[in-house]
Design a protein around this motif. Sequence first.
Motif: not given
Length: 786
Positions: A323-326, A351-355
């Motif tokens: 998720l963070g690295k798309r 809302n607590h997932l990687p930005s």
Amino acid sequence: MSQGQRGRPQRQLDTSVPALAELAQHLRELRRRAGLTLHDLSATVSWSPASLSTATTGRDLPRWELVEAWVLACEPDANLALWHNRHLKAALAFHEAQHTGDGGDRSVGRQTDEAPTVPPPAGERSVIASPHGPSSELEATTPSDSVLTSPHPGSSSPPDAMAPDHSAVPVWQGALEQAAWRSLTPRSHMRGITAHPAPAPVRFTTVPADFMDQEEAAADLRGQYTDIVEIFALVPARRLLILGDPSSGKTQLARHLGEQLLASSKDVATAALPVRFSLSTWQPEEQSLQEWMAAELNALAPEPHGKRRKKAVFHGELVNVMLGKRRLLPVLDDFDRLSPIERGHALDALNHLPSTARFVVISGYNEFTATVEQTDTVITASAGIRLQPLNLDDLDGWLQRSSRSESRARSKAQDWTAVITALRAQPDAPANRVLASPLLAGAARMLYTDGRADPHELISDGASPESLEHRLAGYLIEQATTARKTLNPPHSPQREPHHSTASTLHLALERVATNESSRGTGVRVLSDVYHPRPRGTLSAIVQGAALALCAYFYLAALIPEPDFNEYQDNDVISATGAALTGSLLAGLLSYAYLRKESILGRFRSDPLNLALLVRAVLAAIPGIVCLGLNATVLTGSFYADDDLMALPFSCLVAMSVLLPLWKTMTPERAFADGALLFLTTTAALVTVIMSAPLVVIGLRFASLTTTTGQWLTASISHPALLRDLSPARVPTALSRAAEVGLLERTSRSYRLSHVAIARYYRRFPRQPRPGLSPRTGTGRLWRRNE
């Protein structure tokens, strides 16, 4: 209505620059829908017909001023941000083609000789969308030779599986691509919104700013079904909310978005692969969002040849890194199926997932907005669209389009013109409400345009929303259930008659609808098909008292006649008291087992985590009662040894308790279930000579714990189940219904794919008999219990 076909024919479209050709085609289609000729348009926009014609050839790049004037003349309330993005995309591709020489010697002097510098409309955000969607940005920010790092401070280092491997494709990468395609493209779609020459013209508007991030609220996200990929590109953070009323086409729109993003990805090794998840299977109290998505991905990505992987490929930490690295784009469906408390947990988890995480959330409009108001929480960096009901302006021209031949469409055009004119004169007509659903509108197009039915049925006297919905939903169901496909496995030499296959599907869908209506959930285990409603209090009391009486007769029969030379009064009194106590406990435990669903429902809010313990105790009650009665035999000092013959029978009943732990819905599961019931019944025939009351108790518990027993019990009141819906046929019937789009399969259950199908089986006591004419949708009726 004129379709803009008067005057000279249009020039041939040049497709050497795809983005430029796409812009030209959009302009042509917009003018066609407006019913304008080039001369009509020229008089409105003050551009010459020659310039307008050149703008739609795909050879030259038109000025933004010309595109803007064209769009506003054809559609005054059009989304200019969307058109500006299309123009910028075409300009980028056009100048790149000129730079590389692919554009040939074409001159653009008549239009422009430089990239457009016109700013976007006031209040709109300029976004240049890559021809291949979000994947291009991923390639720029995450090159293939870069090592993935933790998406946010404090998280652990990424697993070795995320490290690049130029010699071999990582296991998780192939599994993720497989999971993406399986989640987005089922084997068959419901023949409604997608089975047409063109998809249903579903429109959507921007969600009010109060329910999404204020920073994203300025974007204009209005568009149609075919614009969803470009609308998604207008959201900078790529966090899109798809909201709408029931039956508005939310899930199908999300599937279309995911399919287009997946198909347009240049390189799946660096792109964000969209995977659809159903939030209805998530339990926030038990696992995090990332852990749940990992479990769903493992279920979606089996080994080749249909075998499950021995070792899980995905886990929560890996999903968080993706998720963070798309690399993963979750399409989170069924937000509205969560309980109000769970929806609040879901907003917090998102809302607590990687930005940098991107995702799509699909929900009912009322459920989502109510959650936002109650929790005072919006999803960070999100923007949303709300699907609108179809109206006659959307449907006029689309309903007349036939997938068979132009001659059939022309023959139906006159009938449709009269029907649409009548519906416009009566805005409150029942047909207007029914045709607002994309699925039912698609059914009407297939039935009345491709089929031989008369569209005047929609405006006939006595037509009601319920009857019209029943007519159209029934037609879709019959189109699916009358497919000539056997329910037996392919290798089976036995072939079933066509009417038996359709009857099995009808019965299975009816039981699923009843289960959803009474329990609010889909079919999770085989027994849910035969026991779709929880037992009432009175029924449980009567059955518990009957079992308690049998237990007392069993224990009392073991008390010998008083012989004061050998026994004392105290021994007889204590034996009688033990019989009363044992029978009372058996009755109470039986009542608790019959009402276990109601008891477990009280532990939804379980801060002490007692639900698992209570569930285990309730499931073990049949074994506790039968083995407990035998324990009384073993501990008694005056019981005969012959009575111990009932012990093997009680052990078989206790073994049936383990069957509910085997939750897979397969024919093998049904065979093992039936074999155990057969052995239990055989042992009962031997035991009945010695202890008939115990046999009654044991067989009743065996019928409650085994699917075969519940099937035989349900067949007493529904004889059709005995003939057409045996446990061995249920798994194949449910799988077949999911393949044709009538059911939706999740990792935990089967449920009906559309609310109209559920109402079809809940409201009407009679259903069309399988085998009706697929063109007219007519046939004689059959009773459900026939």
